[in-house]
Design a protein around this motif. Structure first.
Motif, PDB file in Angstrom:
ATOM      1  N   GLU A 174      -1.590  -0.398  11.118  1.00  0.00           N
ATOM      2  CA  GLU A 174      -2.528  -0.602  12.229  1.00  0.00           C
ATOM      3  C   GLU A 174      -2.700  -2.109  12.420  1.00  0.00           C
ATOM      4  N   GLU A 186      -7.106   3.852   6.809  1.00  0.00           N
ATOM      5  CA  GLU A 186      -7.234   5.308   6.731  1.00  0.00           C
ATOM      6  C   GLU A 186      -5.925   6.081   6.875  1.00  0.00           C
ATOM      7  N   GLU A 195     -13.342   5.437   5.435  1.00  0.00           N
ATOM      8  CA  GLU A 195     -11.920   5.810   5.557  1.00  0.00           C
ATOM      9  C   GLU A 195     -11.769   7.332   5.515  1.00  0.00           C
ATOM     10  N   TYR A 245     -16.726  -2.502  16.446  1.00  0.00           N
ATOM     11  CA  TYR A 245     -17.188  -1.700  15.308  1.00  0.00           C
ATOM     12  C   TYR A 245     -18.711  -1.492  15.336  1.00  0.00           C
ATOM     13  N   GLN A 266      -3.468 -13.404  10.913  1.00  0.00           N
ATOM     14  CA  GLN A 266      -4.625 -12.522  11.082  1.00  0.00           C
ATOM     15  C   GLN A 266      -5.863 -13.094  10.388  1.00  0.00           C
TER      16      GLN A 266
HETATM   17  N1  0A1 Z   1      -8.775   1.009  10.611  1.00  0.00           N
HETATM   18  C1  0A1 Z   1      -9.264   0.282   9.485  1.00  0.00           C
HETATM   19  C2  0A1 Z   1      -9.301  -1.176   9.615  1.00  0.00           C
HETATM   20  C3  0A1 Z   1      -8.037  -1.934   9.657  1.00  0.00           C
HETATM   21  C4  0A1 Z   1      -7.614  -2.463  10.850  1.00  0.00           C
HETATM   22  C5  0A1 Z   1      -6.516  -3.281  10.919  1.00  0.00           C
HETATM   23  C6  0A1 Z   1      -5.868  -3.545   9.750  1.00  0.00           C
HETATM   24  O1  0A1 Z   1      -4.808  -4.382   9.772  1.00  0.00           O
HETATM   25  C7  0A1 Z   1      -4.579  -5.120  10.889  1.00  0.00           C
HETATM   26  C8  0A1 Z   1      -6.264  -3.005   8.546  1.00  0.00           C
HETATM   27  C9  0A1 Z   1      -7.362  -2.181   8.511  1.00  0.00           C
HETATM   28  C10 0A1 Z   1     -10.716   0.656   9.277  1.00  0.00           C
HETATM   29  O2  0A1 Z   1     -11.477   0.695  10.225  1.00  0.00           O
HETATM   30  O3  0A1 Z   1     -11.092   0.888   8.154  1.00  0.00           O
END
Ligand code: 0A1
Ligand code: ZN
Length: 875
Positions: A132, A274, A308, A391, A826
């Protein structure tokens, strides 16, 4: 580098679907071989073709696959070599004219040199993936978008020095190869987008358990941690079981595979991920024991484990159509984890924690050039939109649904959402529409919360007149959303405003026309007026109970009214908030006049407040926390940093001096008990540590700090003592820090706390100190946790030195970011945040910050992550 923005409005459905994905991945540090076999079907509809083009119903569209930093080896279609393609840095375009075919692609990747930690990387002795938002394209060529759902079969082949070979779903075959390698094949029956793909290979300690779902299915639970850390994983595993049970009880949602795996890794850009059936966690959010983790760490472990896990339904079973819809899964899942944490610990402290995040960080984001609605309209780098807006404000929007519909109404809406969309990739509008179908309330105006950015300002004007029936109090509530960097026009929102009206004795009053229902006033127009006719001449209106909406409030109340609220409001959150307003007001006085002394009546009021809550230590400890510098910034503009910091410090000093006796009395009244992570014990430790931080400002209490440090049998008290020691003379602080380092130098996660404490010291030679610390054997620029602890803590929380008028702090961070960006864009883009938030500060801060941003922008080879933020901030 392509820096073109993508727009939500330009969404087109995919031209091809890929029902089956079959991957064979032979792991090698620098030349991992990925063989992918895809069943591809052309979607014979017109919707995936731009209207403006000649639309032949998608018959002639090529198959465009994303691919980044991949070495292409071969392409076959239906078993025959295929060469009619074009390849550039970002895409592989296949000129196919068939509608249904098998595509085989082989490519190589280099996990060892992948320092960005996206795609497949080899760090800390383990292979790990992060897909992701758009990391799968760094593993193989694929339509890397969340609305292409496929069933995956994955064969992982690796050296036996990586005994554990994991991927999503269930293991279906394992064995050895003649060349001495071994393999495991995994099958995940649930169609999923590629961002949920995961692979981990390494040598871990394994904790196992089982969970029986309400319908009687047994689920194997497996937690993989670094060798030797097994005992630090038990809390996470127990948290997982609590989360599984809670989701069944509260939302009727059960887990859907036979196995649930969590792997803790040391190199990770975010908190956790997740991936279906195989969560990957930053070890910071798994490992916890009494010696090495604070109560906050335990809390965070449980919250992230739950977050998660909850994604399995809100994110995985129902996923996002496109990345603009990110809040569909994140806002909803954050809300769910907040509710869970409140049920597991305490609703009040949870609510306060989340409101602090909103006021410190989300309001600041809204006021900056990165302002965006919870459903953004335009994105250059998706990784930049994993934000407090998407979020946390997203969770506040979901919370408003919950407030407006009530728990049962909300549950009905959720049931309908799953009934309609299980197995689909959908939009925020689909969520609203599912909710709408179960309620009488018209959600049309409410849904503007998805499209409008900015922090609304709710203001109250209160007038009193008298007539023959008594006093008539007129309350006029107005709303206004100031324009933001991304959006100048704002429309009135549908805002549920907590509204309580009390008199000096705490009697509560209803409004004449009954517009306040359940302590809530709906403000859906620019201005709403209500009246209360009664005998009382003085009434105190209390707004935004429990932070009923993500807004700022203007409610001019005198000190007596604030203390009345503290004494009598029915809502503990309001009582806390009244004290915060009072402190904020005192700090303003000192900001305007540094030689002012706070009125003795105020100290008497605070003294009485502490006395009255001496047995209610949860509320007491929250009320003893002075608003942070970052929070203070949100109710001010054109801020002169040092004077505001000095005003806050002066208030804190007077607080300690004026209230010494009552603070000491409260401190001594809380017995130190043997450690347990139970709410009562957590509250006691928290209260004691807040009190200690106040007492530590007085030289006569230095020994209290040292004695707590020496006697502590847990990390919460050790760290509480160290934080308090930040106000002791430098030599005392240094000596405790040296002892701490001596004890923990082999545990980098614990050392992160030490790095952060150093980085937030406002000492004059802080830049030299940070440079020295970056040479520490445990520090590495390649590890995001280390970088966040040292450099991130400095930039975000050492405001005094970061904003130093000479501009050295800004330059230091910029120099560092230039180096970091080449390694991990990032993380660099996250740490640039305080620098792009220059809007609130007075000159010369703005000019100095912009000068450094200009340097960044001119840097050759800047990532699109940092480019997007910096260019917006200078536009
Ligand atoms: N979906 C995960 C958060 C997440 C988003 C991006 C990442 O890499 C770019 C890694 C983790 C969550 O909301 O926990
Ligand atoms: Zn999430």
């Amino acid at each position: 580098m392509s820096v073109t923005a993508k727009r939500r409005a330009d969404y087109l459905p995919p031209a091809f679907s890929i029902p089956l994905v079959d991957l064979t991945i032979s792991l090698h540090p620098t030349k991992t071989v990925v063989k992918s076999k895809l069943s591809v079907k052309r979607r014979l509809t017109k919707d995936s073709v731009k209207d403006t083009e000649k639309n032949d119903g998608n018959k002639s569209q090529p198959l465009i696959l994303d691919g980044n930093k991949l070495s292409l080896v071969s392409v076959h279609i239906n078993g025959t070599p295929f060469s009619d393609y074009t390849l550039d840095d970002e895409t592989l375009t296949l000129n196919v004219d068939t509608d249904d075919f098998e595509l085989e692609i082989e490519n190589h990747i280099d996990p060892e040199n992948n320092k960005a930690l996206e795609g497949l990387y080899l760090s800390g002795g383990a292979y790990c993936t992060q897909c992701e938002a758009e990391g799968f394209r760094r593993i193989t060529f694929f339509p890397d978008r969340p609305d292409v759902l496929s069933v995956y079969t994955v064969k992982v082949i690796g050296d036996k020095s990586f005994p554990m070979l994991l991927s999503n779903g269930n293991p279906i075959e394992r064995g050895e190869n003649p060349d001495g390698t071994h393999f495991v094949t995994w099958h995940d029956p649930h169609p999923k987008p590629c961002y949920l793909f995961a692979l981990v290979a390494g040598d871990f300690d394994l904790l196992t358990d089982t969970y029986i779902t309400t319908s009687g299915k047994e689920v194997a639970l497996e937690l993989y941690v670094d060798k030797g850390k097994k005992s630090q994983g038990t809390f996470a595993l127990a948290s997982l079981k609590r989360a599984m049970k809670w989701d069944e009880d509260v939302f009727g949602l059960e887990y859907d595979l036979d196995i649930y795996m969590i792997v803790a890794v040391d190199f990770f850009n975010m908190g956790a991920m997740e991936n279906k059936g195989l969560n990957v966690f930053n070890s910071k959010f798994v490992l916890a024991d009494q010696d090495s983790a604070t109560d906050d760490d335990f809390f965070n472990v449980e919250a992230v484990i739950a977050h998660e896990y909850f994604h399995n339904w809100t994110g995985n079973r129902v996923t996002c159509r496109d990345w603009f819809q990110l809040s569909l899964k994140e806002g909803l899942t954050v809300f769910r984890d907040q509710q869970f944490s409140a049920d597991m610990t305490s609703p009040l402290s949870n609510r306060i924690k989340h409101v602090r995040v909103m006021r410190e960080h989300q309001f600041a984001e809204d006021a900056s050039a990165m302002s965006h609605p919870i459903r953004p309209e335009e994105v250059i780098e998706m990784n930049n939109f994993y934000t407090v807006t998407v979020y946390d404000k997203g969770a506040e929007v979901i919370r408003m649904f919950h407030t407006l519909l009530g728990p049962e109404g909300f549950r009905k809406g959720m049931d309908e959402y799953f009934r309609r969309h299980d197995g689909q990739a959908v939009t925020c509008d689909d969520f609203v529409s599912a909710m709408q179908s179960t309620t009488e309330l018209d959600l049309t105006q409410f849904s503007r919360w998805y499209s409008q950015s900015g922090t609304p300002q709710v203001s109250l004007a209160h007038n009193v007149t008298s007539n023959e029936t008594g006093y008539v109090h007129t309350f006029t509530v107005t709303q206004n959303t100031p324009s933001t960097a991304d959006q100048s026009e704002k429309l009135p929102l549908y805002i549920p405003v907590g509204f309580e009206v009390i008199d000096e004795d705490g009697n509560r009053y209803r409004d004449d026309s009954g517009m306040i229902q359940n302590d809530l006033l709906i403000v859906d127009a620019p201005e709403i007026t209500i009246t209360i006719t009664c005998d009382a001449k003085k009434l105190t209106p209390v707004l935004l109970g429990n932070f009923s909406a993500p807004v700022k409030v203007h409610n001019e109340l005198d000190t007596a009214s604030l203390l009345t609220i503290f004494a009598h409001s029915q809502d503990a959150f309001n009582r806390w908030d009244a004290m915060q307003t009072l402190y904020n007001r005192c700090i303003s006085e000192l900001y305007e006049n540094p030689t002012a002394t706070i009125d003795s009546g105020i100290w008497a009021g605070i003294h009485a407040a502490i006395d009255s809550e001496i047995d209610n230590i949860e509320l007491l400890s929250e009320c003893l926390v002075i608003p942070s510098f970052e929070t203070l910034c949100q109710s001010r503009s054109n801020i002169s940093v040092q004077p505001l910091i000095d005003a806050r410090k002066a208030f804190c000093r007077q607080f300690s001096t004026q209230l010494e006796a009552v603070l000491l009395n409260a401190f001594n009244g809380i017995a130190t008990q043997a450690y347990s992570y139970q709410q009562d014990a957590v509250n006691a430790r928290r209260c004691k540590n807040v009190l200690l931080s106040h007492l530590a400002r007085l030289p006569q209490h230095k020994d209290l700090v040292i004695s707590q440090f020496d006697k502590a049998d847990n990390m919460t008290d050790t760290l509480g003592a160290l934080k308090a020691a930040q106000s002791l003379p430098a030599d005392a602080f240094e000596s405790l820090m040296a002892k701490f380092e001596e004890k923990w130098r082999h545990d980098p996660l614990v050392l992160d706390k030490w790095f952060a404490l150093h980085a937030t010291q406002p000492r004059e030679d802080i830049l030299a100190t940070i440079t020295m610390l970056s040479e520490h054997p445990q520090f590495s620029m390649g590890n995001p946790n280390r970088v966040r602890s040292l450099i991130g803590s400095f930039a975000f929380y050492n405001s005094e030195r970061f904003h130093n008028l000479g501009g050295e702090g800004y330059k230091f961070v910029t120099d560092y970011l230039i180096k970091l960006d080449a390694l991990n864009p990032q993380v660099a883009a996250r740490i640039v945040t305080p620098l792009i938030q220059w809007q609130g500060f007075a000159e010369p801060h703005q000019a100095l910050m912009k000068a450094q941003l200009g340097r960044l922008l001119n840097h050759k080879g800047l990532s699109k992550d940092v480019f997007e933020k910096v260019s917006k901030s200078l536009a």
